[in-house]
Write an enzyme that holds these catalytic residues in place. Structure first.
Site, PDB file in Angstrom:
ATOM      1  CB  SER A  93      47.741  47.301  37.819  1.00  0.00           C
ATOM      2  OG  SER A  93      47.991  48.425  37.047  1.00  0.00           O
ATOM      3  CG  HIS A 107      47.797  52.816  40.159  1.00  0.00           C
ATOM      4  ND1 HIS A 107      48.548  53.505  39.243  1.00  0.00           N
ATOM      5  CD2 HIS A 107      47.588  51.597  39.626  1.00  0.00           C
ATOM      6  CE1 HIS A 107      48.791  52.725  38.209  1.00  0.00           C
ATOM      7  NE2 HIS A 107      48.207  51.561  38.402  1.00  0.00           N
TER       8      HIS A 107
HETATM    9  O1  LIG Z   1      54.331  46.292  36.029  1.00  0.00           O
HETATM   10  C1  LIG Z   1      54.328  47.494  35.784  1.00  0.00           C
HETATM   11  O2  LIG Z   1      54.186  47.947  34.635  1.00  0.00           O
HETATM   12  C2  LIG Z   1      54.599  48.451  36.913  1.00  0.00           C
HETATM   13  O3  LIG Z   1      55.537  47.897  37.780  1.00  0.00           O
HETATM   14  C3  LIG Z   1      53.362  48.716  37.678  1.00  0.00           C
HETATM   15  O4  LIG Z   1      52.320  49.139  36.856  1.00  0.00           O
HETATM   16  P1  LIG Z   1      50.851  48.591  37.012  1.00  0.00           P
HETATM   17  O5  LIG Z   1      50.674  48.245  38.457  1.00  0.00           O
HETATM   18  O6  LIG Z   1      49.999  49.756  36.594  1.00  0.00           O
HETATM   19  O7  LIG Z   1      50.700  47.427  36.118  1.00  0.00           O
HETATM   20 MN   LIG Z   2      47.544  50.287  36.937  1.00  0.00          MN
HETATM   21 MN   LIG Z   3      51.652  51.126  36.155  1.00  0.00          MN
END
Ligand SMILES: O=C(O)[C@H](O)COP(=O)(O)O
Ligand SMILES: [Mn+2]
Ligand SMILES: [Mn+2]
Length: 557
Positions: A81, A472
């Site tokens: 993200s 993603h």
């Molecule tokens: O922090 C999280 O929840 C995961 O490690 C990665 O998820 P996100 O990149 O979609 O926040």
């Molecule tokens: Mn994400």
């Molecule tokens: Mn995630």
């Protein structure tokens, strides 16, 4: 400073008009993959997204959302993200935290900076504590970076080191925490052989201990504080490996949600509480799940929970997690300087913006979108709305999350006529995908699709334009696969469920009654990535993107 010299005025697009409402929808964790029973997006009823794909082929395409396309070190790095929203909002590809830390460690520059020199002052007489995610995921941290840092600190005079680990199972397979802990224990025993008193001191699952984000649940940070700083936890073990193995035996236990534990000596005393004079490094490079702990460690004035003790420490982050707040004040590696984001340009060109998500993704569509910057650029032209997320549950329990509420808020913002851009993040595919619960993820994807429909219906009513994309992959593939693409079956005879993101590309769909006829995707950007979206959105607002932005995805006949 630098922003004073920026020419904010954007050139007019030669063909596209101004004044159209533009809805930008980011489906979190929504990649494109072959159909199959582990593709929850395929299995779910998703008529809205299906129609975008199937009914307008020149207005639907895929873009890259992982690896170097989003500034990560290698093509084996899945997207996430932070880097996804950074690229979407900034329109350019910046070397991201993972890569910057790699470079600083490889060159040794990490040890020359102000941050390391600051913590080093504690090495002679006090303990160095390292707190962070024990994982190879490369999303928040990496084990090899921790290993190098441990070695480097040892070589530069650290005499006593305590590591406070957070187990993953979210960016990597569940159960891998045992192997990571064994690897780390081996490194620490090598350090001990060199006369350095080095041990793991505490631990817990990342989603239950420490790594909350956007202030969804301070109790999570408190649990970590109690173990890491106070040396208090409901579970006490002689070693972290033993702790993780034992705690994983409980019914439904998993790495993400392991309860907090402390490691104790033969006399039952915790081996590594944090005390006055100690140095602390939070070794995650990614900001969102570290800023709450950073506040607790750094702020004299703090009322989020009772810290009981507030030790006078030398604290540094792996990176500075928030440039506006200067949090933390000391850090080992400078974060990427993501400037001149599309949000800042657009607001300076009169675009009134509404951004919304629920708590767990709110910072994604604001802070990450704006180049890791908190708050609005201009509160008269921007409104950011956060819908409170459920807390204290795993999201497979309520897989619809707040998708409908987000859709309705966006709809109302679109219909209000008060905004030129309405931007949302719809979290379901990602947040429920991370639980590894396939049935719940199917429900999640359906809900996300319904929220998209609500938004597109509103766009239709006001004659606007939409761009629907994702940051993603995640929900489109819920199983670990071998090189041939076949699901891997574990020793227990069950397929290995994938809780993490993927390397898959993500869709970009454009349309709406306001989209000028003759607009279609160019064919000459076959390797387009998320960073190409910003210039595209600027075009929809009637502007041409700055020259150094990644090129637009569209052309006009
Ligand atoms: O922090 C999280 O929840 C995961 O490690 C990665 O998820 P996100 O990149 O979609 O926040
Ligand atoms: Mn994400
Ligand atoms: Mn995630």
């Amino acid at each position: 400073m630098a922003s004073k010299e920026v020419q904010w005025k954007l050139a007019d697009h030669p063909k596209l008009p101004k004044g159209k409402l533009v809805a930008v929808v980011v489906l979190d964790g929504w990649g494109d993959a072959s159909p199959g029973k582990y593709n929850c997006i395929h299995v779910a009823e998703t008529p809205t997204m299906d129609a975008l794909k199937n009914t307008a082929p020149d207005k639907w395409r895929l873009v890259r959302a992982h690896g170097t396309a989003v500034g990560l070190p290698t093509e084996d790095d899945m997207g996430n993200s932070e880097v996804g929203h950074n690229a979407l909002g900034a329109g350019r590809i910046f070397a991201q935290g993972a890569k910057l830390v790699d470079l600083a460690l490889a060159s040794g520059k990490i040890y020359d900076g102000e941050g390391f020199n600051y913590i080093k002052e504690s090495f002679a007489n006090n303990t160095l504590h390292l707190i962070g995610l024990m994982s190879d995921g490369g999303v928040h941290s990496r084990l090899d970076q921790l290993q190098l840092l441990l070695k480097g600190a040892g070589e530069r005079g650290a005499k006593k080191i305590r590591v406070h680990v957070l187990t993953d199972g979210r960016d990597v397979l569940d159960g891998t925490s045992v192997t990571y802990a064994e690897t780390l224990e081996k490194d620490l025993s090598d350090l001990r052989a060199k006369g350095i008193d080095a041990q793991i001191a505490s631990g817990g699952g990342r989603m239950y201990v420490t790594m909350d984000r956007y202030e969804n649940d301070w109790e999570v940070v408190k649990r970590g504080w109690d173990a890491q700083v106070l040396g208090e936890a409901p579970h006490k073990f002689k070693s972290a490996v033993e702790a993780i193995k034992k705690l994983r035996e409980a019914p439904n236990a998993n790495d993400q949600y392991l309860p907090p534990f402390v490691v104790v000596d033969d006399g039952g005393k915790p081996v590594g509480p944090i005390v006055d004079g100690d140095a602390v490094v939070t070794f995650n490079f990614r900001a969102d799940r570290m800023t709450m702990l950073a506040q607790a460690l750094e702020y004299e004035k703090f009322d989020k929970f009772d810290r009981v003790r507030f030790p006078k420490i030398r604290y540094a982050g792996m990176l500075q997690y928030d440039g506006e707040l200067k949090l933390p004040n000391q850090y080992l590696v400078s974060p990427p300087l993501i400037d001149r984001t599309s949000g800042e340009y657009l607001v300076n060109n009169g675009i009134r913006t509404f951004a919304c998500s629920e708590t767990v993704k709110f910072g994604h569509v604001t802070f990450f979108w704006n180049g890791n910057r908190s708050g609005c650029f201009n509160s008269e032209k921007e409104e950011y709305v956060e819908i409170p997320s459920d807390s204290g549950i795993t999201f497979n329990e309520k897989p619809k999350m707040k998708a409908f509420e987000i859709g309705e808020k966006a709809r109302d913002a679109i219909l209000s006529g008060k905004f030129d851009q309405v931007r949302v993040n719809i979290p379901n595919g990602d947040m429920v995908g991370h639980t590894g619960d396939v049935d719940a993820t199917i429900v999640a994807c359906k809900a996300a699709d319904e929220a998209v429909k609500t938004i597109l219906d509103a766009v239709e009513k006001v004659g606007g334009i939409y761009l629907v994309t994702a940051d993603h992959g995640n929900a489109e593939d819920m199983v670990k696969r071998d090189k041939k693409g076949e699901p891997i079956v574990g020793k227990d005879g069950k397929v290995q469920i994938l809780t993490s993101h993927t390397l898959q590309p993500v869709p970009v769909a454009i349309g709406g009654p306001g989209l000028a006829s003759g607009v279609k995707f160019r064919k000459d950007v076959p390797n387009g990535g998320l960073a190409n979206v910003a210039a595209t959105v600027m075009n929809f607002h009637g502007f041409v993107a700055p020259d150094d932005y990644e090129t637009t995805l569209i052309e006009v006949d």
